[in-house]
Scaffold this active site. Sequence first.
Site, PDB file in Angstrom:
ATOM      1  N   SER A 165       0.773  -1.388   0.156  1.00  0.00           N
ATOM      2  CA  SER A 165       0.171   0.003  -0.027  1.00  0.00           C
ATOM      3  C   SER A 165       0.977   1.308   0.039  1.00  0.00           C
ATOM      4  CB  SER A 165      -0.953   0.094   1.121  1.00  0.00           C
ATOM      5  OG  SER A 165      -0.076  -0.096   2.402  1.00  0.00           O
ATOM      6  N   CYS A 203       2.217  -6.641   1.951  1.00  0.00           N
ATOM      7  CA  CYS A 203       1.193  -5.928   2.811  1.00  0.00           C
ATOM      8  C   CYS A 203       0.336  -6.883   3.685  1.00  0.00           C
ATOM      9  CB  CYS A 203       0.773  -4.821   1.946  1.00  0.00           C
ATOM     10  SG  CYS A 203      -0.832  -4.099   2.755  1.00  0.00           S
ATOM     11  N   CYS A 256       2.032  -6.312  10.338  1.00  0.00           N
ATOM     12  CA  CYS A 256       2.231  -5.221   9.321  1.00  0.00           C
ATOM     13  C   CYS A 256       3.665  -4.803   9.241  1.00  0.00           C
ATOM     14  CB  CYS A 256       1.399  -3.964  10.189  1.00  0.00           C
ATOM     15  SG  CYS A 256       1.532  -2.380   9.232  1.00  0.00           S
TER      16      CYS A 256
END
Lengths: 288, 288
Positions: free
Chosen positions: B12, B74, B190
Amino acid sequence: MPVTSPIVVLDSGLGGLTVVRALRKVLPAEDILYFGDTARVPYGNKSGDTVTRFVGEIISYLQDYDPKHVVIACNTATALALPSIRKQFPRLTITGVVDPGAQAAVAGVGSCTAPRIGLIATEATVRSRAYEHAILHLRADAVFSATATPLLVPIIEEGRSLDDPLVRLAVQQYLAPLCKHGLDVLVLGCTHYPILKDLISHVVPPGVAVIDSAEQCAEDVNHRLTAAALRRTDQGEGVLRCFVTDDTPKFASLAERFLGLHLDIAPEWVSPESLYTPRRPEPLRAAV
Amino acid sequence: MPVTSPIVVLDSGLGGLTVVRALRKVLPAEDILYFGDTARVPYGNKSGDTVTRFVGEIISYLQDYDPKHVVIACNTATALALPSIRKQFPRLTITGVVDPGAQAAVAGVGSCTAPRIGLIATEATVRSRAYEHAILHLRADAVFSATATPLLVPIIEEGRSLDDPLVRLAVQQYLAPLCKHGLDVLVLGCTHYPILKDLISHVVPPGVAVIDSAEQCAEDVNHRLTAAALRRTDQGEGVLRCFVTDDTPKFASLAERFLGLHLDIAPEWVSPESLYTPRRPEPLRAAV
């Protein structure tokens, strides 16, 4: 342009609903089309070119509704894109939130000399210096200072309460340099920030005026529509239609928080791709 | 498919550069095309449909480079989009970060019974339950718990240091329920979070293993390329090319932070619109 044309209000996400809330108070009979670019939110950490492109796409998409006024209800988008967007759409009346916010800030300091005006906003809004230029244009003797506060939008969107110690710490950290510098007026340069207004008012020294540009922006639209004889005078309540580029799970709770009332219609989804291929819109009232 | 084909790594934004960093350690000769969707970042607060659409557009754009492997670096995109993206591109080998992270978590608990595995991740990743399913598939007796930590990405992107009291407070607040629940292993779900790994390791009780899926993801790619006889064995250093949808002012500082080395080439800009009209790409090596 008919007086029954709608007002378009656009934002990177849902924060601009604070402007819709203020508009509905002063212009209750107007139809409003709200566009939240929730698939590409936030704008505050993006470049001027990209934000200008996004805003242009949204206005192109909505211009077939023949709006009598377009409000860019996002400080970042106003600061980065308004001048070039006005050139791109010369036949539309387009206003933003920066000039009304600057006017309210200058009105808030009264007649004191060298008023100290502070701003909190996104990184992109601070970097643009749009507020600084607007304020110094109105009050050349103002002493302006600004701080980028990039955590406040995600803090608000997370739904934390005002007595959460992290929220208080973030506000204290961000405001400390402005308070140290001295402050007569503080401008909330993002349509999300009014949610934190009570806390911010407690953290700044007593007597500092905290300016929320949403209300001033709505007054500005009211004034312009009245001057142009485009203000609706009928008694009915205007229609509010919401368009979003992503129908996220948090839409309802966030929309309610910003708008201050329950939205009983679901938002209409617009794919980011379809922004490049505008369709002929359906009639505004018939579709509701 | 030639052994000289590149590896595509997409994210992203720029957090996926932590995966590039790990890949360059284990596969130094490979050419890597990195794509950061910086105009539409973040993905973690968006819907599955929108994230799947964005990932599909990026892979369509890059598939003319004939990649031998595509890594969705991601966690949100892996959790929300990987199964449908694999169906959309049946001729490509596409892997993500969730399965390697789950494998590392299960390896980290060893042979203890009913291991307590915690996850911190974006709202969308937690909501997807992708880690929970992957972990319970490998260890049916695991006791899984997860917390969404939406402020950590903006905190990292703001560039705050690990000894900032707000960073410490955020990590403590988010980890408190997981620690109270009991924890043997904590997964950093993450690709941004490895930046906070030292602080997180201090906040969790002693003995808790903190798992960073980037390294495990790179090992997984290495293993697959070797098994398919697609691993480059030449001695030269691979090319790294970066594509971004917005060339933001913070690219260089963020990229350096995530990649751990100075990028001496500017990223190549790809407009979001051009993702819908893929062009014939220029040769990978000649363009560098």
